[in-house]
Scaffold this active site. Structure first.
Site, PDB file in Angstrom:
ATOM      1  N   LYS A  68       0.833  -1.213   0.000  1.00  0.00           N
ATOM      2  CA  LYS A  68       0.000   0.000   0.000  1.00  0.00           C
ATOM      3  C   LYS A  68       0.866   1.260   0.000  1.00  0.00           C
ATOM      4  CE  LYS A  68      -2.315  -1.299   3.694  1.00  0.00           C
ATOM      5  NZ  LYS A  68      -1.731  -2.651   3.891  1.00  0.00           N
ATOM      6  N   THR A  69       1.906   1.270   0.815  1.00  0.00           N
ATOM      7  CA  THR A  69       2.825   2.420   0.829  1.00  0.00           C
ATOM      8  C   THR A  69       3.543   2.544  -0.507  1.00  0.00           C
ATOM      9  OG1 THR A  69       3.169   2.114   3.206  1.00  0.00           O
ATOM     10  CG2 THR A  69       4.756   3.498   2.037  1.00  0.00           C
ATOM     11  N   ASP A 113      -0.588   6.546   6.694  1.00  0.00           N
ATOM     12  CA  ASP A 113      -0.668   5.128   7.035  1.00  0.00           C
ATOM     13  C   ASP A 113      -1.449   4.969   8.339  1.00  0.00           C
ATOM     14  OD1 ASP A 113      -0.246   2.465   6.699  1.00  0.00           O
ATOM     15  OD2 ASP A 113       1.830   2.463   7.387  1.00  0.00           O
ATOM     16  N   THR A 162      -5.172  -1.211   7.743  1.00  0.00           N
ATOM     17  CA  THR A 162      -5.241  -2.667   7.865  1.00  0.00           C
ATOM     18  C   THR A 162      -6.561  -3.082   8.524  1.00  0.00           C
ATOM     19  OG1 THR A 162      -4.082  -2.526   9.995  1.00  0.00           O
ATOM     20  CG2 THR A 162      -2.737  -2.942   8.035  1.00  0.00           C
ATOM     21  N   ARG A 221       6.614  -8.004   1.500  1.00  0.00           N
ATOM     22  CA  ARG A 221       7.580  -7.531   2.495  1.00  0.00           C
ATOM     23  C   ARG A 221       8.298  -8.703   3.156  1.00  0.00           C
ATOM     24  NH1 ARG A 221       4.985  -3.680   6.512  1.00  0.00           N
ATOM     25  NH2 ARG A 221       5.455  -2.100   4.947  1.00  0.00           N
TER      26      ARG A 221
END
Length: 252
Positions: A68-69, A113, A162, A221
């Site tokens: 997402k980032t 975020d 999230t 990640r």
């Protein structure tokens, strides 16, 4: 570091974020996975560029570590604007948000975020900023108090969460575009691992790629984190080449 943390999708440290930044794609055509999201974003980006308008406010949801980032960075690059990154817990007072908003230029992207963790006072300030590109300030107190409207340059807010169920309805409704990120299948993770290995200048064999893609829990990640550990092990305990045996030994 425990095994549970190593295979967690959450970022473990600022240092890891810096390393991850070097592995991130910078353009939409480089982005691997999330194909439905990519196709829809292409349409939205092309439309915004054709109209020479800022990109619409965008809400991204999904488990941690899915990109997402990274997508916020990609959208800012595609729009040719700057990206400013912060998080819900970091914005404590309205003044924190005011300082950020008043320094944004036309079309800049503000990425928040964990946006579900914004406090109520900050959220109230965001509403007119998102809708009308202005923010109201109350000067002085008591009978001398007066509200002053501060105009803002049109910008794009990208929120990531999230836990989308914790967002207030009022905040959710102010986003024009919504996309959910899903876990990645092993074949897409394998493609990400190959790309990251090239950037890390690591020679990795296909059987090692398969091992890592299966162990990464559907999360890029985690895949990149495991790949870096394999690189360390291959460099110190092997000939620098990541084979299946080297990957299995390093994961142990």
């Amino acid at each position: 570091m425990s095994v549970e943390r190593l295979i967690s999708g959450r970022s473990l440290s600022p240092e890891e974020e810096k390393i991850s930044l070097s592995l991130r794609p910078t353009r939409l055509k480089e982005y691997i996975g999330q194909k439905e999201v990519i196709e829809k974003l292409k349409v939205s980006l092309d439309a915004a560029r054709a109209r020479k308008e800022p990109f619409e406010h965008l809400l991204l949801s999904g488990p941690p570590g899915l990109g997402k980032t990274t997508m916020a960075h990609v959208i800012a690059n595609e729009m040719g604007t700057k990206l400013l990154v912060t998080s819900g817990p970091a914005l404590i007072r309205p003044a924190d948000l005011l300082g950020i908003l008043t320094n944004l230029e036309q079309g800049d992207v503000l990425f928040i975020d964990e946006i579900h963790r914004l406090n109520a006072a900050i959220e109230e300030y965001l509403y007119p900023a998102m809708e009308d590109f202005k923010i109201s300030l109350v000067l002085d107190k008591g009978i001398y108090a007066k509200a002053v409207e501060v105009p803002l340059k049109p910008f794009t807010l990208i929120g990531a969460t999230t836990r989308s169920g914790l967002l207030t309805a009022a905040l959710r409704e102010r986003f024009g575009i919504f996309h959910h990120f899903d876990f990645y299948p092993a074949e897409e993770l394998a493609e990400i691992i190959r790309r990251s290995a090239r950037l890390l200048e690591l020679e990795i064999l296909e059987d090692a790629v398969k091992v890592l893609s299966v162990r990464a829990r559907g999360t890029p990640r985690v895949a990149n984190r495991l790949l870096r550990r394999v690189r360390d092990y291959a460099q110190v305990r092997s000939d620098g080449k990541a084979s299946k045996e080297v990957a299995l030994q390093s994961l142990k």
